[in-house]
Design a protein around this motif. Structure first.
Motif, PDB file in Angstrom:
ATOM      1  N   GLN A 267       0.776  -1.272  -0.164  1.00  0.00           N
ATOM      2  CA  GLN A 267      -0.029   0.030  -0.100  1.00  0.00           C
ATOM      3  C   GLN A 267       0.874   1.218   0.086  1.00  0.00           C
ATOM      4  OE1 GLN A 267      -2.484  -0.467   3.427  1.00  0.00           O
ATOM      5  NE2 GLN A 267      -3.946  -2.106   2.420  1.00  0.00           N
ATOM      6  N   ARG A 268       2.194   1.051   0.278  1.00  0.00           N
ATOM      7  CA  ARG A 268       2.906   2.073   0.002  1.00  0.00           C
ATOM      8  C   ARG A 268       2.843   2.875  -1.286  1.00  0.00           C
ATOM      9  NH1 ARG A 268       7.234   2.829   4.214  1.00  0.00           N
ATOM     10  NH2 ARG A 268       7.971   4.383   2.518  1.00  0.00           N
ATOM     11  N   SER A 269       2.877   4.481  -0.971  1.00  0.00           N
ATOM     12  CA  SER A 269       2.877   5.208  -2.190  1.00  0.00           C
ATOM     13  C   SER A 269       4.168   5.270  -3.102  1.00  0.00           C
ATOM     14  CB  SER A 269       2.465   6.612  -2.112  1.00  0.00           C
ATOM     15  OG  SER A 269       3.386   7.206  -1.290  1.00  0.00           O
ATOM     16  N   ASP A 270       5.395   4.669  -2.265  1.00  0.00           N
ATOM     17  CA  ASP A 270       6.766   5.163  -2.776  1.00  0.00           C
ATOM     18  C   ASP A 270       7.364   3.631  -3.371  1.00  0.00           C
ATOM     19  OD1 ASP A 270       6.783   4.125  -0.221  1.00  0.00           O
ATOM     20  OD2 ASP A 270       8.677   5.679   0.025  1.00  0.00           O
ATOM     21  N   ILE A 271       6.314   2.568  -3.564  1.00  0.00           N
ATOM     22  CA  ILE A 271       6.755   1.432  -3.838  1.00  0.00           C
ATOM     23  C   ILE A 271       7.506   1.434  -5.281  1.00  0.00           C
ATOM     24  CG2 ILE A 271       4.683   0.772  -4.896  1.00  0.00           C
ATOM     25  CD1 ILE A 271       5.066  -2.113  -3.715  1.00  0.00           C
TER      26      ILE A 271
END
Length: 149
Positions: free
Chosen positions: A116-120
């Motif tokens: 769910q991380r935005s910076d994956i």
């Protein structure tokens, strides 16, 4: 704590925490395999342990590519995950599987939160998705086995 995975300041820290969690899971599976009476269950747990070892290798490769040094062993949480198995051993194979289900609940949650991380990083997404699919498969098998006991 697995519930915190995915909330680190950087994506590489998330990966490092996932590696530590997979080391912890590997240690818990090793403890379970030594204590389980049913050889068929032990064989399956060995397959799941191999999945966790593969997760460590794949995530470590990404961490190294990002210029960091990945963990090389379990951290203090391994004592907790193994402890669940050892205590579960009092209740036999069912107790051990209940302990392993609890551990798999933690790994499933951690991988879901990491995704769910935005910076994956694009290179990491398919690895994390594949690892989550493994974790889900582990938990489903354990749950099905428990219902038959």
């Amino acid at each position: 704590m697995p519930s915190l995975i995915g909330n680190e300041d950087s994506f590489v820290e998330t990966l490092i925490n996932l590696i530590e969690l997979d080391f912890d899971a590997t240690a818990a599976y090793a403890a379970a395999i030594k204590r389980i009476d049913d050889g068929g269950i032990g064989d399956r747990l060995g397959e799941f342990m191999s999945d966790h070892q593969r997760h460590i290798q794949e995530l470590s490769r990404i961490v190294r590519d990002l210029g960091r040094v990945p963990p090389t062993e379990a951290d203090f949480k391994a004592v907790l995950t193994q402890g669940k198995v050892i205590i579960g051993n009092i209740a036999g194979d069912k107790g051990i599987l209940l302990a392993m289900k609890s551990n798999e609940d933690d790994t499933n949650q951690a991988y879901r939160q990491a995704l769910q991380r935005s910076d994956i990083l694009p290179v990491a997404r398919p690895v994390l998705e594949r690892n989550l699919a493994d974790e889900h498969r582990h938990r489903v098998w354990i749950e099905e086995r428990l219902t038959r006991m």
